[in-house]
Design an enzyme around this catalytic site. Structure first.
Site, PDB file in Angstrom:
ATOM      1  CB  SER A 139      -0.886   0.002   1.260  1.00  0.00           C
ATOM      2  OG  SER A 139      -1.519   1.245   1.439  1.00  0.00           O
ATOM      3  CE1 TYR A 152      -3.728  -1.802   5.930  1.00  0.00           C
ATOM      4  CE2 TYR A 152      -3.067   0.358   5.127  1.00  0.00           C
ATOM      5  CZ  TYR A 152      -3.533  -0.908   4.883  1.00  0.00           C
ATOM      6  OH  TYR A 152      -3.824  -1.286   3.595  1.00  0.00           O
TER       7      TYR A 152
END
Length: 234
Positions: A139, A152
Site C-alpha cells: 500500500s 497499519y
C-alpha cells in the site's frame, strides 16, 4: 513478452477485492489459479465468478503457517506445480496509538506482514524450482504514514521492506519479487461497500492488469517496487 498460459498461481485473500480482480485477470490469461481466504461463503461466490475450470478454492488463514503449507500441498496435488504467488491477504483497523487494542495490532501485523512471510516461506522452494514470481500487495501506507495508522503503517512498511529484501535473497535463483503499493482502490476493505462514488478510484481489475503485465515482462527486467495512484482525487 512471456507466455503465462498454463502457469499456476496462488493468491491469498482472493475471495473479493484486489485478490479477486487479480484472479479474474489471470484466469482470462490462461493461468490456473488457486485462491484462498477464511470466509467459505465468500470463496464460493468467488468460485462462481471465476468459473470452475482451472480454479481451486482453498480455506486458509495466512496467520497459520501450517494452513499455508497445506494450501501449497493442495495446489501441487491439483495442478502439479506452482509458478506464481500473490500475497494479497490483508486487514485494516485504524485508531490512535493510545486507543489501539492489542487484538487489532496483532491482527494487522500477523495478517499483513507475518502472513506474507508464511506464504512465501511455504511456497519458496516451488518458486525456486520453477523460476517463479512472488508479488506482495502492499500500500502507499507502506511509505506514507498518517494519524491513526500506526499499526497499519507498521505492517505495510514492514511488508515493503520484507519483499525488497526477499527480492535480493531470491534473485540469484531467477525468482522475481515485486511489491505493488496501491493508493485508493474500490474494494470492500475495512467494511466499505463499493459504489458509484468509487469510480475515481483504482479498480481491482486495474491491479489485475498490472499483475499480468509484470508476469509477461522480459525475464531480464524486474520492477521491484511499484507505486500506483488514481489519476485524480475525488
Amino acid at each position: 513478452m512471456q507466455n503465462i498460459e498454463n502457469k499456476v498461481a496462488y493468491i491469498t485473500g482472493a475471495s473479493k477485492g484486489i485478490g479477486l480482480g487479480i484472479a479474474e485477470a489471470l484466469v482470462r490469461s490462461g493461468v490456473k489459479v488457486a485462491i484462498s481466504g477464511r470466509d467459505t461463503n465468500a470463496l464460493e461466490k468467488a468460485r462462481q465468478t471465476l468459473g470452475n475450470q482451472n480454479v481451486l478454492v482453498i480455506e486458509s488463514d495466512v496467520r497459520n503457517f501450517n494452513d499455508e503449507l497445506k494450501a501449497v500441498q493442495q495446489i501441487v496435488s491439483e495442478f502439479g506445480k506452482l509458478d506464481i504467488v500473490i500475497a494479497n491477504a490483508g486487514v485494516g483497523k485504524f485508531a490512535s496509538i493510545d486507543e489501539m487494542s492489542l487484538e487489532d495490532w496483532n491482527a494487522m501485523i500477523d495478517t499483513n506482514l507475518t502472513g506474507a512471510f508464511h506464504t512465501l516461506k511455504a511456497t519458496c522452494e516451488h518458486l525456486k524450482a520453477n523460476k517463479g514470481y512472488y508479488i506482495s500487495i502492499a500500500s502507499l501506507a507502506g511509505t506514507n504514514f498518517f494519524a491513526k495508522g500506526a499499526a497499519y503503517n507498521a505492517s505495510k512498511f514492514g511488508l515493503v521492506g520484507f519483499t525488497q529484501a526477499a527480492m535480493l535473497d531470491l534473485r540469484d535463483y531467477d525468482v522475481k519479487c515485486t511489491t505493488i503499493m496501491p493508493g485508493s482502490v474500490s474494494t470492500n476493505f475495512n467494511g466499505h461497500t463499493p459504489n458509484e462514488d468509487d469510480e475515481w478510484k483504482i479498480q481491482p481489475s486495474d491491479i489485475g492488469q498490472m499483475v499480468v503485465g509484470l508476469l509477461k515482462m522480459n525475464p531480464n527486467v524486474l520492477p521491484s517496487k511499484i507505486e500506483v495512484r488514481p489519476t485524480k482525487t475525488k
